[in-house]
Motif scaffolding. Structure first.
Motif, PDB file in Angstrom:
ATOM      1  N   GLU A   1      -0.352   1.896 -52.857  1.00 46.00           N
ATOM      2  CA  GLU A   1      -0.450   3.332 -53.094  1.00 46.00           C
ATOM      3  C   GLU A   1      -1.874   3.816 -52.859  1.00 46.00           C
ATOM      4  O   GLU A   1      -2.816   3.266 -53.439  1.00 46.00           O
ATOM      5  CB  GLU A   1      -0.027   3.642 -54.537  1.00 46.00           C
ATOM      6  CG  GLU A   1      -0.072   5.111 -54.894  1.00 46.00           C
ATOM      7  CD  GLU A   1       0.295   5.367 -56.345  1.00 46.00           C
ATOM      8  OE1 GLU A   1       0.025   6.477 -56.832  1.00 46.00           O
ATOM      9  OE2 GLU A   1       0.830   4.441 -56.997  1.00 46.00           O
TER      10      GLU A   1
ATOM     11  N   VAL B   1      -5.389   5.666 -53.130  1.00 43.50           N
ATOM     12  CA  VAL B   1      -6.121   6.222 -54.270  1.00 43.50           C
ATOM     13  C   VAL B   1      -6.435   7.691 -54.009  1.00 43.50           C
ATOM     14  O   VAL B   1      -6.470   8.152 -52.863  1.00 43.50           O
ATOM     15  CB  VAL B   1      -7.420   5.441 -54.519  1.00 43.50           C
ATOM     16  CG1 VAL B   1      -7.104   4.045 -55.022  1.00 43.50           C
ATOM     17  CG2 VAL B   1      -8.284   5.368 -53.264  1.00 43.50           C
TER      18      VAL B   1
ATOM     19  N   GLU C   1      -8.677  12.182 -65.141  1.00 38.33           N
ATOM     20  CA  GLU C   1      -7.638  11.380 -65.782  1.00 38.33           C
ATOM     21  C   GLU C   1      -7.513  10.049 -65.053  1.00 38.33           C
ATOM     22  O   GLU C   1      -7.874   9.920 -63.890  1.00 38.33           O
ATOM     23  CB  GLU C   1      -6.295  12.105 -65.794  1.00 38.33           C
ATOM     24  CG  GLU C   1      -5.719  12.406 -64.433  1.00 38.33           C
ATOM     25  CD  GLU C   1      -4.363  13.097 -64.502  1.00 38.33           C
ATOM     26  OE1 GLU C   1      -3.575  12.931 -63.547  1.00 38.33           O
ATOM     27  OE2 GLU C   1      -4.099  13.799 -65.498  1.00 38.33           O
ATOM     28  N   GLY C   2      -7.007   9.048 -65.768  1.00 40.38           N
ATOM     29  CA  GLY C   2      -6.743   7.754 -65.151  1.00 40.38           C
ATOM     30  C   GLY C   2      -7.732   6.661 -65.493  1.00 40.38           C
ATOM     31  O   GLY C   2      -7.519   5.499 -65.130  1.00 40.38           O
TER      32      GLY C   2
ATOM     33  N   TRP D   1      -9.483   3.941 -67.950  1.00 37.33           N
ATOM     34  CA  TRP D   1      -8.908   3.119 -69.013  1.00 37.33           C
ATOM     35  C   TRP D   1      -9.477   3.474 -70.380  1.00 37.33           C
ATOM     36  O   TRP D   1     -10.690   3.652 -70.531  1.00 37.33           O
ATOM     37  CB  TRP D   1      -9.177   1.644 -68.741  1.00 37.33           C
ATOM     38  CG  TRP D   1      -8.318   1.048 -67.671  1.00 37.33           C
ATOM     39  CD1 TRP D   1      -7.507   1.713 -66.798  1.00 37.33           C
ATOM     40  CD2 TRP D   1      -8.188  -0.341 -67.356  1.00 37.33           C
ATOM     41  NE1 TRP D   1      -6.876   0.827 -65.969  1.00 37.33           N
ATOM     42  CE2 TRP D   1      -7.281  -0.451 -66.286  1.00 37.33           C
ATOM     43  CE3 TRP D   1      -8.751  -1.497 -67.872  1.00 37.33           C
ATOM     44  CZ2 TRP D   1      -6.925  -1.674 -65.724  1.00 37.33           C
ATOM     45  CZ3 TRP D   1      -8.411  -2.724 -67.317  1.00 37.33           C
ATOM     46  CH2 TRP D   1      -7.502  -2.818 -66.259  1.00 37.33           C
TER      47      TRP D   1
ATOM     48  N   ASP E   1     -11.383   0.136 -63.379  1.00 32.87           N
ATOM     49  CA  ASP E   1     -10.313   0.265 -62.391  1.00 32.87           C
ATOM     50  C   ASP E   1     -10.144   1.745 -62.031  1.00 32.87           C
ATOM     51  O   ASP E   1      -9.749   2.551 -62.872  1.00 32.87           O
ATOM     52  CB  ASP E   1      -9.033  -0.305 -63.001  1.00 32.87           C
ATOM     53  CG  ASP E   1      -7.835  -0.251 -62.072  1.00 32.87           C
ATOM     54  OD1 ASP E   1      -7.909   0.433 -61.029  1.00 32.87           O
ATOM     55  OD2 ASP E   1      -6.817  -0.880 -62.408  1.00 32.87           O
TER      56      ASP E   1
ATOM     57  N   THR F   1      -8.122   2.899 -59.558  1.00 30.68           N
ATOM     58  CA  THR F   1      -6.951   3.077 -58.696  1.00 30.68           C
ATOM     59  C   THR F   1      -6.069   4.248 -59.107  1.00 30.68           C
ATOM     60  O   THR F   1      -5.328   4.782 -58.277  1.00 30.68           O
ATOM     61  CB  THR F   1      -6.103   1.786 -58.668  1.00 30.68           C
ATOM     62  OG1 THR F   1      -5.744   1.429 -60.011  1.00 30.68           O
ATOM     63  CG2 THR F   1      -6.891   0.644 -58.053  1.00 30.68           C
ATOM     64  N   LYS F   2      -6.116   4.669 -60.363  1.00 31.73           N
ATOM     65  CA  LYS F   2      -5.286   5.786 -60.823  1.00 31.73           C
ATOM     66  C   LYS F   2      -6.126   7.003 -61.209  1.00 31.73           C
ATOM     67  O   LYS F   2      -5.609   7.964 -61.788  1.00 31.73           O
ATOM     68  CB  LYS F   2      -4.447   5.359 -62.038  1.00 31.73           C
ATOM     69  CG  LYS F   2      -3.531   4.180 -61.792  1.00 31.73           C
ATOM     70  CD  LYS F   2      -2.456   4.497 -60.764  1.00 31.73           C
ATOM     71  CE  LYS F   2      -1.500   3.318 -60.605  1.00 31.73           C
ATOM     72  NZ  LYS F   2      -0.495   3.580 -59.528  1.00 31.73           N
TER      73      LYS F   2
ATOM     74  N   ARG G   1      -8.101  10.431 -60.974  1.00 35.55           N
ATOM     75  CA  ARG G   1      -8.032  11.648 -60.168  1.00 35.55           C
ATOM     76  C   ARG G   1      -8.545  12.824 -60.980  1.00 35.55           C
ATOM     77  O   ARG G   1      -8.576  12.793 -62.202  1.00 35.55           O
ATOM     78  CB  ARG G   1      -6.607  11.912 -59.710  1.00 35.55           C
ATOM     79  CG  ARG G   1      -5.592  12.203 -60.810  1.00 35.55           C
ATOM     80  CD  ARG G   1      -4.165  12.353 -60.281  1.00 35.55           C
ATOM     81  NE  ARG G   1      -3.687  11.104 -59.693  1.00 35.55           N
ATOM     82  CZ  ARG G   1      -3.409  10.978 -58.402  1.00 35.55           C
ATOM     83  NH1 ARG G   1      -3.534  12.006 -57.561  1.00 35.55           N
ATOM     84  NH2 ARG G   1      -2.966   9.842 -57.929  1.00 35.55           N
TER      85      ARG G   1
END
Length: 493
Positions: free
Chosen positions: A205, A207, A473-474, A476, A485, A487-488, A490
Motif C-alpha cells: 500500500e 504511503v 494521524e497514524g 504510534w 513507523d 507507513t500509516k 497522514r
C-alpha cells in the motif's frame, strides 16, 4: 458566446484552486533525540537506527505492529511443521530493492546466514541461534529448519536486526541504506538530519507522505522551541519536562502518553570490584528512590520496575518491593561487604535526558550511603564503544528498548558481566517452550532471579511521550519495538 458555459468554467477553476489550497500536505519533519552511528539495523545496537529505518526503509519476513502483534511483511504467509521445527515462508513476488535489484528467496537466505554467521556483526545474533539451515525451495519460497522448536521465532524475525538485505548493497547500508520498504533513503546531513522519500515502486500500500525528515534535536529546550515554532511537526519521544502542561493546553498539538519496551536501569559492572559483591549491589538497590528518579528523569510518567521486564507484558511480575528505599539498610549492607565508609566509582552517562537528569539524582542518593560517583557525560558513539563494547565502566544509566529482551542476562560476553547458570537454564528452557502459559511462568522465574541477584538497579519503564500536530494521524501511541513507523501517517486536511 455561451455565458452559462463560461460561468461553469470559471466556477470549475475556482473550485480546483480551492481544492489545491485545501489539499493535505505530504511532508513531515520529526524531531528525534539521537543521531544514529550509522543506518544499518543489522550491524548495530543503537535504537536510533531502527527509529529511522524500521518499516520505513527496511522490512523483514515478518514485522511487529503497533500493538506488539506479529504481522506478515516480505513473507505474505507461512506454514509451520507439526514438530515446530520447520517454517516454510511464501514471499512477496512483486517486491524489489530501492536500487532496482530483485527480491527473492536468495536474498532471504543471504540475510539470515549473514546474521547467524560466526563473524556476524549483528548486535542480536542470538535471535538466529536456533536456525539449523535456510533452504531456497524456489524464488518465492524459503524453508527454515530449526535445531529445536522456538516459540518466539516469528516474533524474532520481526526485529530490526532481522530485516532482509541484498548481497549487492549490504556492505553500503551503513551510509546509504537500500531496502524494500515504502520509503527510500535520500540524504543524511551529518549532525542535522536524515531525509527519506516515498518509494513509487513499493510492492504494498503506498504511503501518504512524499517526504519525511528525521531531525536530530538532543536538547530538550530546543525541541520545545522547534515544536512551538512549527519547525518540526512531531516529536514521537519528546523530552518535554516542565513544558508539557503548556503544550497540553495548546490546541494545535496532541499529547499522547504511551508505553515503551524501554527498561531504564542503573547498569552495574558485575565483573568489577566492588560491584561483583551481591551485598554491594543490594545496598545500591536499597539506596535508590524510584519515585524521585521517575519525577526528575521522566517528568513523573515512568512506571516503576523491579526487574528487566515491561509492566505492559502479561508475564510481568511486580518485584518493586524487593529492595524498598531504605538508606539505613543500604549502609548496613555496605558495612557487611567491607565498605563501612563507602567507595568511589564512575557513572558514565549517554546523551538522553533520562540518563543525564537521572544520573544527577542517583549520584545524590548514593552519596547518602557513602558512595561518591564521578559523573562522566558521553556522546552516544563513546558510550557504545567504552561501555557496551569494551565494558569499561562501573555504573551507567540506559534504557533497553528491545522487546522481551530479558535473555540478554544469559549472554556470556554481555556488558553487565553477569553469570548465573540457574538463570541460563531458565532461558534455555524458555527457548524450547511454545506453550504461552508455560512461557509466562518461565519469564516470571527469570525476572525473580535477576531481581534477587540485584544485577542492576531496576528503575522504571521509559514512557513514550508523543507530541505532534493535531492534524497528524497514524503515529504510534506505544512503542512495542524501537520504531517510528510512518507507513500509516497522514495529514487530515
Amino acid at each position: 458566446m455561451n455565458v452559462f458555459a463560461s460561468a461553469l468554467g470559471a466556477a470549475a477553476i475556482v473550485l480546483a484552486s480551492a481544492s489545491g489550497a485545501l489539499s493535505a500536505r505530504t511532508d513531515l519533519v520529526l524531531g528525534v533525540v539521537l543521531e544514529p552511528p550509522h543506518l544499518d539495523p543489522t550491524a548495530g545496537a543503537a535504537a536510533a537506527i531502527d527509529e529511522i529505518v524500521y518499516a520505513n526503509i527496511f522490512e523483514g519476513l515478518t514485522r511487529i505492529g503497533p500493538k506488539g502483534e506479529v504481522l506478515p511483511a516480505l513473507a505474505e504467509s507461512w506454514e509451520v511443521s507439526d514438530d515446530g521445527k520447520t517454517y516454510t515462508f511464501h514471499l512477496r513476488q512483486n517486491a524489489t530493492f530501492h536500487d532496482g535489484t530483485s527480491f527473492d528467496a536468495e536474498d532471504v537466505k543471504f540475510s539470515l546466514e549473514r546474521a547467524m554467521a560466526e563473524d556476524s556483526t549483528n548486535a542480536q545474533k542470538v535471535l538466529f541461534s536456533a536456525i539449523e539451515s535456510v533452504e531456497v525451495v524456489d524464488a518465492a519460497t524459503v524453508r527454515v529448519s530449526l535445531k529445536h522448536p522456538q516459540g518466539s521465532f516469528l516474533y524474532n524475525l520481526g526485529w530490526g536486526d532481522a530485516v532482509i538485505v541484498a548481497p549487492e548493497s549490504a556492505e553500503g547500508n551503513k551510509e546509504k541504506p537500500i531496502g524494500t520498504g515504502p520509503f527510500k533513503f535520500q540524504n543524511w546531513a551529518r549532525g542535522s538530519s536524515v531525509t527519506i522519500v516515498k518509494n513509487p515502486d513499493y510492492w504494498g500500500e503506498p504511503v501518504a507522505l512524499e517526504r519525511a525528515e528525521f531531525r536530530f534535536i538532543p536538547d530538550a529546550a530546543a525541541s520545545v522551541t522547534a515544536l512551538l515554532s512549527g519547525d518540526v511537526q512531531a516529536l514521537p519521544n519528546m523530552q518535554a519536562g516542565d513544558a508539557l502542561p503548556q503544550i497540553e493546553a495548546d490546541s494545535r498539538f496532541k499529547v499522547v502518553i504511551g508505553a515503551t519496551e524501554g527498561e531504564t536501569i542503573l547498569a552495574m559492572n558485575n565483573g568489577k570490584e566492588p560491584l561483583n559483591d551481591l551485598k554491594v549491589r543490594q545496598a545500591i538497590s536499597h539506596a535508590l528512590n524510584r519515585d524521585e528518579i521517575i519525577l526528575g528523569a521522566s517528568s513523573g510518567h515512568g512506571v516503576p520496575i523491579g526487574s528487566h521486564f515491561s509492566p505492559a507484558n502479561e508475564a510481568y511480575v511486580d518485584l518493586t518491593g524487593l529492595y524498598p528505599h531504605d538508606v539505613e539498610k543500604a549502609k548496613q549492607l555496605l558495612a557487611e561487604a567491607g565498605y563501612p565508609d563507602g567507595f568511589s566509582a564512575t557513572l558514565k552517562l549517554p546523551p538522553p535526558n533520562y540518563a543525564r537528569q537521572g544520573g544527577e539524582i542517583i549520584a545524590s542518593q548514593l552519596r547518602e550511603i557513602g558512595i561518591e560517583l564521578e559523573i562522566i557525560p558521553m556522546e552516544w558513539a563513546q558510550w557504545l564503544e567504552q561501555v557496551f563494547t569494551n565494558k569499561d565502566y562501573d555504573l551507567t544509566i540506559i534504557s533497553h528498548t528491545e522487546p522481551n529482551d530479558i535473555n540478554i542476562y544469559a549472554r556470556e560476553d554481555y556488558y553487565f558481566n553477569y553469570q548465573n547458570p540457574e538463570f541460563n537454564a531458565v532461558i534455555e528452557e524458555l527457548e524450547l517452550t511454545a506453550d504461552p502459559a508455560k512461557r509466562n511462568e518461565l519469564y516470571g522465574q527469570a525476572q525473580r532471579i535477576i531481581a534477587e541477584d540485584a544485577v542492576n538497579g531496576f528503575l522504571f519503564q521509559l514512557p513514550k511521550i508523543g507530541v505532534w500536530d493535531a492534524k497528524l494521524e497514524g503515529l504510534w501511541e506505544n512503542s512495542p519495538i524501537q520504531a517510528n513507523d510512518l507507513t500509516k501517517v497522514r495529514w487530515t486536511e
